[in-house]
Design a protein around this motif. Sequence first.
Motif, PDB file in Angstrom:
ATOM      1  N   LYS A  80       0.577  -1.256  -0.242  1.00  0.00           N
ATOM      2  CA  LYS A  80       0.008   0.064   0.159  1.00  0.00           C
ATOM      3  C   LYS A  80       0.915   1.355  -0.070  1.00  0.00           C
ATOM      4  N   MET A  81       0.296   2.216  -0.882  1.00  0.00           N
ATOM      5  CA  MET A  81       1.234   3.531  -1.003  1.00  0.00           C
ATOM      6  C   MET A  81       0.054   4.415  -1.147  1.00  0.00           C
ATOM      7  N   SER A  82       0.356   5.644  -0.332  1.00  0.00           N
ATOM      8  CA  SER A  82      -0.548   6.847  -0.569  1.00  0.00           C
ATOM      9  C   SER A  82       0.356   8.007  -0.401  1.00  0.00           C
ATOM     10  N   VAL A  83      -0.309   9.314  -0.587  1.00  0.00           N
ATOM     11  CA  VAL A  83       0.210  10.469  -0.836  1.00  0.00           C
ATOM     12  C   VAL A  83      -0.930  11.422  -0.866  1.00  0.00           C
ATOM     13  N   THR A  84      -0.489  12.652  -0.260  1.00  0.00           N
ATOM     14  CA  THR A  84      -1.336  13.677  -0.208  1.00  0.00           C
ATOM     15  C   THR A  84      -0.930  14.588  -1.281  1.00  0.00           C
ATOM     16  N   ALA A  85      -2.195  15.207  -2.216  1.00  0.00           N
ATOM     17  CA  ALA A  85      -1.657  15.831  -3.320  1.00  0.00           C
ATOM     18  C   ALA A  85      -2.222  17.042  -3.401  1.00  0.00           C
ATOM     19  N   ARG A  86      -2.089  18.198  -4.266  1.00  0.00           N
ATOM     20  CA  ARG A  86      -3.024  19.258  -4.403  1.00  0.00           C
ATOM     21  C   ARG A  86      -3.349  19.302  -5.918  1.00  0.00           C
ATOM     22  N   ASN A  87      -4.278  19.326  -6.367  1.00  0.00           N
ATOM     23  CA  ASN A  87      -4.844  19.210  -7.753  1.00  0.00           C
ATOM     24  C   ASN A  87      -4.762  20.366  -8.231  1.00  0.00           C
ATOM     25  N   ASN A  88      -4.776  20.799  -9.621  1.00  0.00           N
ATOM     26  CA  ASN A  88      -4.604  21.742 -10.294  1.00  0.00           C
ATOM     27  C   ASN A  88      -5.730  23.029 -10.141  1.00  0.00           C
ATOM     28  N   ASN A  89      -6.812  22.367  -9.613  1.00  0.00           N
ATOM     29  CA  ASN A  89      -7.933  23.390  -9.299  1.00  0.00           C
ATOM     30  C   ASN A  89      -7.693  23.845  -7.518  1.00  0.00           C
ATOM     31  N   ASN A  90      -6.706  23.382  -7.235  1.00  0.00           N
ATOM     32  CA  ASN A  90      -6.240  23.579  -5.680  1.00  0.00           C
ATOM     33  C   ASN A  90      -7.257  22.803  -4.858  1.00  0.00           C
ATOM     34  N   SER A  91      -7.705  21.858  -5.147  1.00  0.00           N
ATOM     35  CA  SER A  91      -8.554  20.767  -4.238  1.00  0.00           C
ATOM     36  C   SER A  91      -7.467  19.923  -3.840  1.00  0.00           C
ATOM     37  N   THR A  92      -7.593  19.431  -2.422  1.00  0.00           N
ATOM     38  CA  THR A  92      -6.562  18.492  -1.937  1.00  0.00           C
ATOM     39  C   THR A  92      -7.355  16.802  -2.120  1.00  0.00           C
ATOM     40  N   VAL A  93      -6.350  15.972  -2.352  1.00  0.00           N
ATOM     41  CA  VAL A  93      -6.796  14.374  -2.718  1.00  0.00           C
ATOM     42  C   VAL A  93      -5.676  13.689  -2.056  1.00  0.00           C
ATOM     43  N   GLU A  94      -6.470  12.416  -1.530  1.00  0.00           N
ATOM     44  CA  GLU A  94      -5.504  11.580  -1.191  1.00  0.00           C
ATOM     45  C   GLU A  94      -5.244  10.360  -2.198  1.00  0.00           C
ATOM     46  N   LEU A  95      -4.267  10.062  -2.606  1.00  0.00           N
ATOM     47  CA  LEU A  95      -3.987   9.084  -3.946  1.00  0.00           C
ATOM     48  C   LEU A  95      -3.156   7.900  -3.401  1.00  0.00           C
ATOM     49  N   SER A  96      -3.833   6.986  -3.839  1.00  0.00           N
ATOM     50  CA  SER A  96      -3.038   5.518  -3.660  1.00  0.00           C
ATOM     51  C   SER A  96      -3.425   4.569  -4.899  1.00  0.00           C
ATOM     52  N   PHE A  97      -2.672   3.374  -4.878  1.00  0.00           N
ATOM     53  CA  PHE A  97      -2.816   2.469  -6.035  1.00  0.00           C
ATOM     54  C   PHE A  97      -4.199   1.543  -5.834  1.00  0.00           C
ATOM     55  N   PRO A  98      -4.868   1.256  -6.899  1.00  0.00           N
ATOM     56  CA  PRO A  98      -5.838  -0.025  -6.576  1.00  0.00           C
ATOM     57  C   PRO A  98      -5.072  -1.164  -5.900  1.00  0.00           C
TER      58      PRO A  98
END
Length: 467
Positions: free
Chosen positions: A265-283
Amino acid sequence: MEKQQRNSAEKSCRRLLINQNSLLIKPAFLFFLFIVFSLSSVNAQTSSIISEYFAIPQNIKNNRVFTDEEVKFTLTIPEVSSSHVVYNFSYLNAEFQKNENSEKKKIQIPFEIYKKFDSLNSTKIEFYIIFKEEGIYSFEPVTFFIDGKKNEFKINKILAAKNPELLNARLVIEFYDKGKKSRVLYSDNLISEINAPAFKDLYFTVGIQFAREYSNFVYEIPDDSLFELIKLYDNFSVNEADNKIIRIADFKWKAISYEKIAFPKMSVTARNNNNSTVELSFPKFTVDFTNELQSSSDSHLSGKNEGLEKNLDSEVLKYLDNAFYNEEETEENVQKLSIEECDELAEKLRSGNSAYKPLFFIFLFLFLSIVIILILLRKKSLRLKIIFGIISLLFLSASVFFKIQISNKFGIFYGGVVYSVPDETSSIIMEIERGMKIKILQAGDNWCKISYENIEGWIPSKNFARI
């Protein structure tokens, strides 16, 4: 007496050039005339300059535009009033392909002509195009008329891709085998299962794409295997969205048995181009570590969902071909040539080109010597005619080659931008690094028309060293 000698000399010349029986010109003289005509035509062709016009897309980088957005093109026709320019076109003919390996298909792209007007002793035509689909567009020349004379303008090849501003961030995994990229996976794609050899180091890099910044990268260590973090890269933040894939971490993984292991499992906190924050991980997906001798491929990872690679868009493939983008790599430490070194390089190439002239005269002397010998022998055997014909063709080919080499003019560029017309306020076509070899199409006191990688434009005359 003097008149008889003159008549005798004239008869001797006619005897050399003309068959006495048929009053036809001898083949030797025909070949000589043919060679002289060919050389003169080559010289005329290389010395004449045909004007070429380009419609330049505005506000794009590296010939890349965004889909579903209007792209403004500007056609500049120097030293011509707009009243002398006539056009009648409403669409462009082009060849389209998804990527460089896909098939081409012919399409028509409609556009709206915005306006035609006079600007700085030139005519400018502006029009807009909307690219509906991602891919590569190669355009056919478009016809227009200047004072009733037919002319054409061209558009350089363009890559259309989705606007990264409109895309959500995603994680990317790139696997390596023997130092080369072997497989790429994305967090926004379905992943079923991949195969890899057991008891062998599996190298891969985790990155992020379409994100303004990221933080809090977390990963788990799988059981019953050797798993190692090789390098963790620093966080990044950018002010402008792009398609680059930023490295997050490098890993090494080795299975110590033949088994299926869930990808950690791997995850990261990212900021999208529209400045929204999202938690990303692999399926969730598994890696089937198998016997290497039984694997279908010894040099590449294989996967069970064969259609996955087809989901890669051309823009992503372009960046992945150059491996992951690393912010540290943007600091170009490559040593560039100085202007003095450019002058030295041009001098060396210039001395090499001067060797063509003596070679041409040597070939000419040998050919004329052979012609004189054949004429003096006065033999009409078929073998001699064949030999003479072969020698004539070889000389003609060599002469054309030497003439082209002598006629072509090149230079070493000092570095800078290339303009669409000889005006520093005009649009910029491209930027060329210092030390690159350019072809000089037209030279003037202040400006020169050049060609580089099949793209033509104008540069200041003082900005290169002639070869």
